[in-house]
Scaffold this motif. Structure first.
Motif, PDB file in Angstrom:
ATOM      1  N   ASP A  99       0.823  -1.209   0.000  1.00 33.20           N
ATOM      2  CA  ASP A  99       0.000   0.000   0.000  1.00 33.20           C
ATOM      3  C   ASP A  99       0.858   1.259   0.000  1.00 33.20           C
ATOM      4  N   ALA A 100       2.011   1.215   0.642  1.00 27.78           N
ATOM      5  CA  ALA A 100       2.891   2.372   0.636  1.00 27.78           C
ATOM      6  C   ALA A 100       3.349   2.698  -0.781  1.00 27.78           C
ATOM      7  N   GLY A 101       3.554   1.671  -1.585  1.00 26.01           N
ATOM      8  CA  GLY A 101       3.933   1.901  -2.977  1.00 26.01           C
ATOM      9  C   GLY A 101       2.845   2.629  -3.740  1.00 26.01           C
ATOM     10  N   MET A 102       1.586   2.365  -3.401  1.00 26.76           N
ATOM     11  CA  MET A 102       0.473   3.073  -4.035  1.00 26.76           C
ATOM     12  C   MET A 102       0.502   4.544  -3.658  1.00 26.76           C
ATOM     13  N   VAL A 103       0.788   4.827  -2.383  1.00 22.62           N
ATOM     14  CA  VAL A 103       0.864   6.221  -1.939  1.00 22.62           C
ATOM     15  C   VAL A 103       2.037   6.926  -2.612  1.00 22.62           C
ATOM     16  N   GLU A 104       3.146   6.218  -2.794  1.00 21.43           N
ATOM     17  CA  GLU A 104       4.289   6.788  -3.513  1.00 21.43           C
ATOM     18  C   GLU A 104       3.872   7.234  -4.913  1.00 21.43           C
ATOM     19  N   GLN A 105       3.027   6.425  -5.570  1.00 24.63           N
ATOM     20  CA  GLN A 105       2.595   6.764  -6.925  1.00 24.63           C
ATOM     21  C   GLN A 105       1.728   8.015  -6.965  1.00 24.63           C
ATOM     22  N   LEU A 106       1.172   8.402  -5.823  1.00 20.37           N
ATOM     23  CA  LEU A 106       0.436   9.675  -5.746  1.00 20.37           C
ATOM     24  C   LEU A 106       1.387  10.859  -5.661  1.00 20.37           C
ATOM     25  N   GLY A 107       2.664  10.582  -5.422  1.00 14.03           N
ATOM     26  CA  GLY A 107       3.631  11.658  -5.228  1.00 14.03           C
ATOM     27  C   GLY A 107       3.753  12.085  -3.780  1.00 14.03           C
ATOM     28  N   GLU A 108       3.126  11.325  -2.859  1.00 13.00           N
ATOM     29  CA  GLU A 108       3.186  11.664  -1.443  1.00 13.00           C
ATOM     30  C   GLU A 108       4.449  11.066  -0.813  1.00 13.00           C
ATOM     31  N   ARG A 109       4.859  11.663   0.296  1.00 16.47           N
ATOM     32  CA  ARG A 109       6.083  11.243   0.990  1.00 16.47           C
ATOM     33  C   ARG A 109       5.787  10.071   1.918  1.00 16.47           C
ATOM     34  N   VAL A 110       6.562   9.018   1.786  1.00 19.11           N
ATOM     35  CA  VAL A 110       6.479   7.847   2.653  1.00 19.11           C
ATOM     36  C   VAL A 110       7.730   7.826   3.525  1.00 19.11           C
ATOM     37  N   VAL A 111       7.555   7.585   4.829  1.00 17.77           N
ATOM     38  CA  VAL A 111       8.709   7.545   5.723  1.00 17.77           C
ATOM     39  C   VAL A 111       8.852   6.157   6.331  1.00 17.77           C
ATOM     40  N   VAL A 112      10.090   5.849   6.754  1.00 17.53           N
ATOM     41  CA  VAL A 112      10.404   4.545   7.346  1.00 17.53           C
ATOM     42  C   VAL A 112      10.741   4.730   8.821  1.00 17.53           C
ATOM     43  N   VAL A 113      10.155   3.889   9.669  1.00 15.64           N
ATOM     44  CA  VAL A 113      10.537   3.822  11.073  1.00 15.64           C
ATOM     45  C   VAL A 113      11.199   2.464  11.305  1.00 15.64           C
ATOM     46  N   PRO A 114      11.952   2.326  12.394  1.00 15.95           N
ATOM     47  CA  PRO A 114      12.637   1.042  12.614  1.00 15.95           C
ATOM     48  C   PRO A 114      11.666  -0.128  12.706  1.00 15.95           C
ATOM     49  N   GLY A 115      11.967  -1.180  11.949  1.00 13.03           N
ATOM     50  CA  GLY A 115      11.203  -2.414  12.043  1.00 13.03           C
ATOM     51  C   GLY A 115      11.798  -3.319  13.099  1.00 13.03           C
ATOM     52  N   HIS A 116      11.412  -4.591  13.055  1.00 17.63           N
ATOM     53  CA  HIS A 116      11.913  -5.542  14.061  1.00 17.63           C
ATOM     54  C   HIS A 116      12.159  -6.887  13.386  1.00 17.63           C
ATOM     55  N   GLU A 117      13.217  -7.557  13.819  1.00 22.72           N
ATOM     56  CA  GLU A 117      13.579  -8.834  13.185  1.00 22.72           C
ATOM     57  C   GLU A 117      12.508  -9.909  13.381  1.00 22.72           C
ATOM     58  N   GLU A 118      11.649  -9.764  14.397  1.00 25.12           N
ATOM     59  CA  GLU A 118      10.609 -10.767  14.618  1.00 25.12           C
ATOM     60  C   GLU A 118       9.325 -10.472  13.848  1.00 25.12           C
ATOM     61  N   ALA A 119       9.339  -9.403  13.054  1.00 25.35           N
ATOM     62  CA  ALA A 119       8.173  -9.061  12.232  1.00 25.35           C
ATOM     63  C   ALA A 119       8.285  -9.676  10.840  1.00 25.35           C
TER      64      ALA A 119
END
Length: 251
Positions: free
Chosen positions: A206-226
């Motif tokens: 879904d984030a890729g879809m928002v990127e295609q709108l030209g909107e800014r997507v940000v990353v927060v730290p994930g987790h190895e157990e996810a």
């Protein structure tokens, strides 16, 4: 499409989660849909719902089930206790993940201005990761993804016409700039609804879809157990993580 014109600002909005769980998970082999495979004797979908409901910010989880399995999924979830503050709704899904997410969005009440989209096949996401995604949306980001730095060097290749044939390397991306993206992904609801009403064609998240709108997507730290349980080996690892949690945390 859902009407979000009356949705409150992000800092005041309630948070809902949409879990598309209508796929069959072919890579895990024949049998039940991937989300209904058991982990520690409990279906992965139940673990995923619990992981989202563990966040005190989440008050609604919408599970998008296989169209012919809605009653089964509802009965399954009814048999497992969730926090009283969290409502669970089961709706039938579509032919694609994108369609299933849209169907989940369509049933959200207007007061839910923040939406997380989570893979049912990521059953062991820690609550701190869920909260970090929600906090970033509350602070003004329209799209947030958890991600991990890569341990391996990555090569861009020209895919072989025949599986198993050698593949020419085209480039070596700078590893420090790459992240392996996980879920839950978090969104300002109006932005996500607009993406689902605008973007067509194949999308991986879904984030890729928002990127295609030209909107800014940000990353927060994930987790190895996810990690995503896709192959039989992933299921073995998930069982080990769950066993450790039950031993140390009583999970």
């Amino acid at each position: 499409m859902s009407d979000v014109s009356s949705a409150p600002p992000a800092e005041a909005a309630r948070t809902a989660v949409v879990i598309p769980a209508a796929g069959r998970g072919v890579r895990l082999g024949p049998g039940a849909p991937k989300a209904l495979r058991t982990l520690g004797g409990v279906p992965m979908l139940v673990h995923a719902v619990h992981a989202m409901a563990a966040s005190r910010a989440v008050s609604l989880v919408v599970v998008v089930a296989p169209p012919d399995g809605t009653a089964e999924v509802k009965s399954l979830l009814d048999g497992h206790a969730l926090p009283e503050r969290t409502d669970v709704l089961v709706v039938p899904g579509g032919d694609t993940r994108q369609e299933s997410v849209r169907l989940g969005l369509d049933v959200l009440p207007p007061e839910y201005g923040i939406v997380l989209v989570h893979d049912a096949a990521r059953p062991l996401v820690p609550v701190d990761t869920v909260d970090a995604v929600i906090d970033a949306v509350r602070e003004g980001a329209v799209a947030v993804v958890p991600g991990l730095a890569l341990a391996d060097t990555v090569k861009e290749v020209e895919p072989a016409a025949v599986h198993g044939d050698p593949e020419p390397v085209l480039a070596t991306p700078e590893r420090a700039r790459l992240r392996a993206v996980q879920t839950p992904q978090g969104f300002d609801r109006a932005t996500l609804v607009r993406a689902h009403g605008t973007v067509t064609g194949a999308v991986t998240d879904d984030a890729g879809m928002v990127e295609q709108l030209g909107e800014r997507v940000v990353v927060v730290p994930g987790h190895e157990e996810a990690f995503k349980v896709t192959r039989p080996l992933d299921l073995v690892l998930a069982e080990a993580v769950l066993a450790r949690r039950r031993l140390t945390d009583g999970f």
